[in-house]
Design a protein around this motif. Structure first.
Motif, PDB file in Angstrom:
ATOM      1  N   ASP B 160       0.447   0.750   9.615  1.00  0.00           N
ATOM      2  CA  ASP B 160       0.492   2.099   8.738  1.00  0.00           C
ATOM      3  C   ASP B 160       2.088   2.485   8.835  1.00  0.00           C
ATOM      4  N   GLN B 161       2.952   1.981   9.019  1.00  0.00           N
ATOM      5  CA  GLN B 161       4.464   2.454   9.143  1.00  0.00           C
ATOM      6  C   GLN B 161       5.084   2.625   7.626  1.00  0.00           C
ATOM      7  N   MET B 162       4.615   1.874   6.854  1.00  0.00           N
ATOM      8  CA  MET B 162       5.217   1.984   5.377  1.00  0.00           C
ATOM      9  C   MET B 162       4.610   3.378   4.787  1.00  0.00           C
ATOM     10  N   GLY B 163       5.416   4.357   5.071  1.00  0.00           N
ATOM     11  CA  GLY B 163       4.852   5.808   4.479  1.00  0.00           C
ATOM     12  C   GLY B 163       5.283   6.712   5.299  1.00  0.00           C
ATOM     13  N   PRO B 164       4.686   8.003   5.075  1.00  0.00           N
ATOM     14  CA  PRO B 164       5.314   9.061   5.767  1.00  0.00           C
ATOM     15  C   PRO B 164       4.971   8.978   7.437  1.00  0.00           C
ATOM     16  N   ASN B 165       4.303   8.014   7.895  1.00  0.00           N
ATOM     17  CA  ASN B 165       4.018   8.081   9.259  1.00  0.00           C
ATOM     18  C   ASN B 165       5.604   7.674  10.225  1.00  0.00           C
ATOM     19  N   ARG B 166       6.393   6.882   9.294  1.00  0.00           N
ATOM     20  CA  ARG B 166       7.645   6.671   9.645  1.00  0.00           C
ATOM     21  C   ARG B 166       8.602   7.193   8.988  1.00  0.00           C
ATOM     22  N   PHE B 167       8.885   7.344   7.733  1.00  0.00           N
ATOM     23  CA  PHE B 167       9.739   7.716   6.886  1.00  0.00           C
ATOM     24  C   PHE B 167       9.761   9.282   6.650  1.00  0.00           C
ATOM     25  N   GLY B 168       8.871  10.188   7.329  1.00  0.00           N
ATOM     26  CA  GLY B 168       8.736  11.423   6.975  1.00  0.00           C
ATOM     27  C   GLY B 168       8.251  11.794   5.474  1.00  0.00           C
ATOM     28  N   ASP B 169       8.618  13.105   5.252  1.00  0.00           N
ATOM     29  CA  ASP B 169       8.279  13.210   3.635  1.00  0.00           C
ATOM     30  C   ASP B 169       8.913  12.577   2.747  1.00  0.00           C
ATOM     31  N   ALA B 170      10.056  12.072   2.760  1.00  0.00           N
ATOM     32  CA  ALA B 170      10.433  11.048   1.909  1.00  0.00           C
ATOM     33  C   ALA B 170       9.712   9.859   1.803  1.00  0.00           C
ATOM     34  N   GLY B 171       9.010   9.555   2.964  1.00  0.00           N
ATOM     35  CA  GLY B 171       8.126   8.256   2.812  1.00  0.00           C
ATOM     36  C   GLY B 171       6.909   8.470   1.999  1.00  0.00           C
ATOM     37  N   ARG B 172       6.735   9.527   1.518  1.00  0.00           N
ATOM     38  CA  ARG B 172       5.692   9.666   0.549  1.00  0.00           C
ATOM     39  C   ARG B 172       5.955   8.536  -0.696  1.00  0.00           C
ATOM     40  N   LEU B 173       7.205   8.012  -0.895  1.00  0.00           N
ATOM     41  CA  LEU B 173       7.265   7.311  -1.927  1.00  0.00           C
ATOM     42  C   LEU B 173       7.301   5.564  -1.321  1.00  0.00           C
ATOM     43  N   ALA B 174       7.057   5.428  -0.184  1.00  0.00           N
ATOM     44  CA  ALA B 174       6.982   4.077   0.201  1.00  0.00           C
ATOM     45  C   ALA B 174       5.384   3.701   0.581  1.00  0.00           C
ATOM     46  N   PHE B 175       5.109   2.604  -0.032  1.00  0.00           N
ATOM     47  CA  PHE B 175       3.830   1.895  -0.022  1.00  0.00           C
ATOM     48  C   PHE B 175       3.748   0.340   0.378  1.00  0.00           C
ATOM     49  N   SER B 176       2.747  -0.149   0.894  1.00  0.00           N
ATOM     50  CA  SER B 176       2.593  -1.513   1.239  1.00  0.00           C
ATOM     51  C   SER B 176       1.376  -1.979   0.675  1.00  0.00           C
ATOM     52  N   LEU B 177       1.339  -3.326  -0.089  1.00  0.00           N
ATOM     53  CA  LEU B 177       0.265  -3.966  -0.559  1.00  0.00           C
ATOM     54  C   LEU B 177      -0.502  -4.641   0.402  1.00  0.00           C
ATOM     55  N   GLY B 178       0.099  -4.887   1.604  1.00  0.00           N
ATOM     56  CA  GLY B 178      -0.756  -5.515   2.773  1.00  0.00           C
ATOM     57  C   GLY B 178      -1.859  -4.647   3.230  1.00  0.00           C
ATOM     58  N   ASN B 179      -2.457  -5.273   3.981  1.00  0.00           N
ATOM     59  CA  ASN B 179      -3.904  -4.778   4.535  1.00  0.00           C
ATOM     60  C   ASN B 179      -3.646  -4.098   5.799  1.00  0.00           C
ATOM     61  N   VAL B 180      -3.809  -2.611   5.872  1.00  0.00           N
ATOM     62  CA  VAL B 180      -3.596  -1.991   7.201  1.00  0.00           C
ATOM     63  C   VAL B 180      -4.395  -2.783   8.247  1.00  0.00           C
ATOM     64  N   ALA B 181      -3.611  -2.815   9.553  1.00  0.00           N
ATOM     65  CA  ALA B 181      -4.268  -3.460  10.690  1.00  0.00           C
ATOM     66  C   ALA B 181      -5.464  -2.755  11.228  1.00  0.00           C
ATOM     67  N   GLN B 182      -5.790  -1.619  10.944  1.00  0.00           N
ATOM     68  CA  GLN B 182      -6.851  -0.706  11.195  1.00  0.00           C
ATOM     69  C   GLN B 182      -8.013  -1.142  10.340  1.00  0.00           C
ATOM     70  N   ASP B 183      -7.802  -1.618   9.367  1.00  0.00           N
ATOM     71  CA  ASP B 183      -8.957  -2.169   8.204  1.00  0.00           C
ATOM     72  C   ASP B 183      -9.184  -3.634   8.736  1.00  0.00           C
ATOM     73  N   GLU B 184      -8.158  -4.077   8.954  1.00  0.00           N
ATOM     74  CA  GLU B 184      -8.240  -5.615   9.147  1.00  0.00           C
ATOM     75  C   GLU B 184      -9.109  -6.110  10.410  1.00  0.00           C
ATOM     76  N   GLY B 185      -8.695  -5.349  11.426  1.00  0.00           N
ATOM     77  CA  GLY B 185      -9.330  -5.544  12.862  1.00  0.00           C
ATOM     78  C   GLY B 185     -10.859  -5.190  12.592  1.00  0.00           C
ATOM     79  N   ALA B 186     -10.985  -3.936  11.875  1.00  0.00           N
ATOM     80  CA  ALA B 186     -12.337  -3.442  11.672  1.00  0.00           C
ATOM     81  C   ALA B 186     -13.225  -4.569  10.735  1.00  0.00           C
ATOM     82  N   ALA B 187     -12.731  -5.385   9.800  1.00  0.00           N
ATOM     83  CA  ALA B 187     -13.311  -6.472   9.086  1.00  0.00           C
ATOM     84  C   ALA B 187     -13.692  -7.445  10.022  1.00  0.00           C
ATOM     85  N   MET B 188     -12.880  -8.063  10.799  1.00  0.00           N
ATOM     86  CA  MET B 188     -12.904  -9.154  11.946  1.00  0.00           C
ATOM     87  C   MET B 188     -14.267  -8.690  12.803  1.00  0.00           C
TER      88      MET B 188
END
Lengths: 293, 419
Positions: B160-188
């Motif tokens: 969940d680092q690709m976005g505001p969590n890591r880059f602050g307000d400007a991180g609003r412009l950052a996205f990842s098409l990967g699966n977030v680990a919270q979702d992947e672990g839940a699916a497993m």
């Protein structure tokens, strides 16, 4: 995990790193060269086993020994112009060669790894009560003991060993007295390559995925072991390698699961304390004076 | 003594450098580099109030990615998939009458080259920036992209680092098409529980935050489902302790082992050693275990979740077709993550069509509003808080007798709450 089982697992890693430490110490003793590219000899061996998949086991083992020893000799040729260079120059040269080779492996084989498929059944274990001892652990310990004994005999009881010890003690004087220095150094690299090939065979069973940093990951702890045990002295250095491997597993078990990320920090802190108390090495004796090689 | 200390200092320094080089992960913001990145990107770029004239040329998508070093295994196939998707879109008339143009610069994972590549692409007219598949390596490019006010997208970062969590307000412009680990672990966890498993051993590799987060998410969801954790083991790849981890796991009375790592220690050494001890407990892994290169001969009862099946049996024929195209273009597919390159383009195009332009802040708002957007990699969702995909249909792959085959699709009910 029971305490005895922990000791068995610790001995397994210790035996492996002891073999690596022996190869490093052998070359250092003769040439004062800390060869950071030594791990790449192990990697060369691993990729040799990858490329010979499908061959009879004996031929694969033979190929690994031939290729690794030849690579070690090639390193000797590369380092030859640096024999009279400072220790720092030689050290940087081995850094450079190590990174060059790792990047070559990356370029040729890619980063994802290649399965080695070499004697995997040796990972099976003998069960004694609750204890499980893998065959490869027994082999690694036996191999370490035999090779250490052989190297000690070679260096202590043969004329070629005498020449190596003479060259290690005083290279210039040894040459004046007729020791063929070039041949002595070449022999040290041959023996060092032989040990690297032996390590490859053990490691290939335990860690069956060849990657560009395959040998490098065992080199660094083994080098620390060499320094801890006694730099440039074969038996102390080998014991140092063993001690680092043994301590790594024991510490890993002692640390709570959530704190194991600090394993290397704790290990290096202990190493520093040991060297402050025993600066000449943990296994060099009270006086700290020991014959090199 | 001085010589000893000198040698020791060299070795310690070398070990630290090696450790740093090995940490190609989504680490937390406690590192210097990460903290610097956060500090330097807290300024939200100003947007003009007057609408600029629509450029007439192609929409340039810049890609500052690794095509030669460690991340090339992920970036190469993803970029090949992106190019194939762009070619399809252009053949159909482009976006709003404009063609798409992909301009790629190889960063070789060097931080300076990464930053320089991003600057060159932005100054060359890139209106959207693609970055490499690791947030640490990508940070120099991400920083340039978001400070320039353009949408900045990674194909497969899994934290969940690709976005505001890591880059602050400007991180609003950052996205990842990967699966977030919270979702992947839940699916497993949900998949394993659905298979009737109830007693789990968790094995955490501390090397990457992604690995840690997947297992933590598995644990949270597993306990929510009523499962039991019988043992937890951890190690750090390359620390030499994997054999003792195997011994400990073998001694646990479990019916499922949850793992997440992508290096030689795990899954390769771990599975080889565990199975050699006669332990046949089912193992489930994250996307980290995707690919056939590590699989030992005869491995059984091993599952992992991923984006797409590489083995010609994906349930979506378009994915199989794309895999062939990527293999032809890039020379290999690597992992199922290759589809994220194509779906990144699909998401970017959907946002451009929705907003009618390429203004970064507007595209970001469109991305945050995606709720089940259909793409070739499955349905994707983002939110204002979560800039890495959740809710995607995972492909569950089974390894039987050393062979990978598609097993089923699985969707997590929701991402697990791990922080």
């Amino acid at each position: 995990m029971s305490f005895v089982q922990l000791l068995i697992d610790a001995t397994a890693l210790g035996a492996l790193l002891a073999l690596v430490a022996m190869g490093i110490a052998l070359v250092f003793g003769v040439m004062r060269l800390v060869n950071f590219a030594y791990g790449e000899l192990i990697t060369v061996g691993a990729y040799t086993l990858v490329l010979t998949k499908g061959w009879p086991i004996v031929l694969r083992v033979l190929a690994a020994f031939v290729v690794v020893i030849a690579s070690s000799l090639l390193m000797e040729v590369i380092f030859r112009p640096l024999r009279r260079a400072t220790a720092a120059t030689m050290l940087v040269a081995t850094f450079a060669l190590s990174f060059l080779l790792q990047n070559m492996f990356l370029f040729i084989f890619g980063p994802q790894g290649e399965t080695i498929e070499f004697l995997a059944p040796l990972n099976r274990a003998i069960e004694i009560g609750d204890l499980r001892i893998r065959w490869i652990t027994i082999i690694a310990i036996a191999l370490g003991a035999v090779l250490l004994g052989f190297m000690s005999w070679l260096l202590g009881k043969t004329s070629v060993g005498l020449q190596m010890r003479a060259a290690a003690a005083d290279f210039t004087t040894a040459r004046i007295l007729g020791v063929r220095a070039g041949r002595v150094i070449m022999l040290a690299f041959v023996l060092s390559g032989f040990l690297a090939a032996a390590v490859t065979l053990v490691l290939a069973v335990q860690r069956p995925l060849a990657t560009p940093n395959y040998g490098f990951v065992v080199l660094v702890p083994a080098l620390v072991g060499v320094v801890v045990g006694g730099l440039g002295k074969l038996v102390p250095a080998t014991l140092g390698g063993f001690a680092i491997g043994f301590a790594t597993v024991v510490l890993g078990d002692l640390l709570p699961s959530g704190s194991r990320v600090f394993l290397n920090s704790v290990l290096f802190a202990i190493v520093i304390i040991v060297l402050l108390v025993r600066p000449d090495g943990l296994f060099t004796g009270r006086t700290g004076v020991a014959e090199r090689v | 003594m001085r010589r000893k200390i000198w040698w020791l200092a060299v070795l310690v320094a070398f070990a630290l450098v090696a450790t740093a080089c090995g940490s190609t992960d989504d680490t937390t913001t406690t590192t210097g580099a990460a903290a610097a990145a956060t500090t330097t990107t807290t300024t939200v770029p100003e947007t003009t109030t007057t609408q600029a004239p629509e450029p007439a040329g192609p929409i340039i998508i810049g890609a500052a990615v690794d095509l030669t070093s460690d991340m090339s295994f992920f970036d190469g196939p993803a970029i090949a998939a992106a190019q194939i998707k762009i070619d399809e879109i252009n053949a159909a008339g482009g976006v709003g009458g404009r063609q798409l143009e992909l301009r790629t610069i190889d960063t070789e994972l060097d931080p300076d080259q990464t930053q320089a590549a991003a600057i060159e692409l932005i100054e060359g007219g890139a209106e959207v920036l693609l970055v490499t598949c690791d947030v640490d390596f990508a940070t120099p490019a991400i920083t340039e992209g978001i400070n320039a006010g353009i949408l900045t997208v990674a194909s497969c970062i899994g934290t969940d680092q690709m976005g505001p969590n890591r880059f602050g307000d400007a991180g609003r412009l950052a996205f990842s098409l990967g699966n977030v680990a919270q979702d992947e672990g839940a699916a497993m966890a949900e998949f394993a529980f659905d298979k009737g498993k109830t007693k789990a051993v968790l094995v955490t590799d501390n090397l990457l935050v992604y690995f840690q987060d997947v297992i933590e998410a598995f644990k949270v969801r597993w306990l929510e489902l009523g499962g039991e954790i019988v043992a937890e083991e951890s190690f750090t790849s390359f620390d030499g302790t994997i054999e003792s981890v195997v011994t400990a796991v073998d001694g646990a009375d479990a019916d499922i082992i949850a793992v997440s790592s992508a290096f030689a220690d795990l899954p390769s050494t771990f599975t080889t050693s565990l199975r050699a001890l006669g332990n046949d407990t089912t193992i489930i892994c994250s996307w980290a275990c995707d690919g056939a290169s590590w699989v030992p001969e005869g491995l059984n009862d091993f599952y992992y979740v991923t984006f797409a099946s590489l083995f010609g049996d994906d349930p979506d024929p378009l994915v199989n077709e794309l895999a062939e195209g990527v293999a032809s273009a890039a020379g290999f597919t690597g992992t199922g993550g290759f589809v994220t390159g194509a779906s990144a383009i699909e998401a970017i195009v959907a946002a451009i069509e929705e907003t009618g332009g390429t203004v970064g802040s507007e595209l970001a708002t469109a991305f945050e509003g995606f709720d089940g957007l259909p793409t070739i990699s499955g349905s994707i969702s983002f939110s204002a808080d979560q800039h890495t995909v959740f809710g995607r249909e995972y492909r569950v792959i089974t390894i039987t007798d050393g062979t990978n085959t598609f097993n089923s699709l699985w969707v997590a009910t929701s991402p697990a709450e791990i922080r």
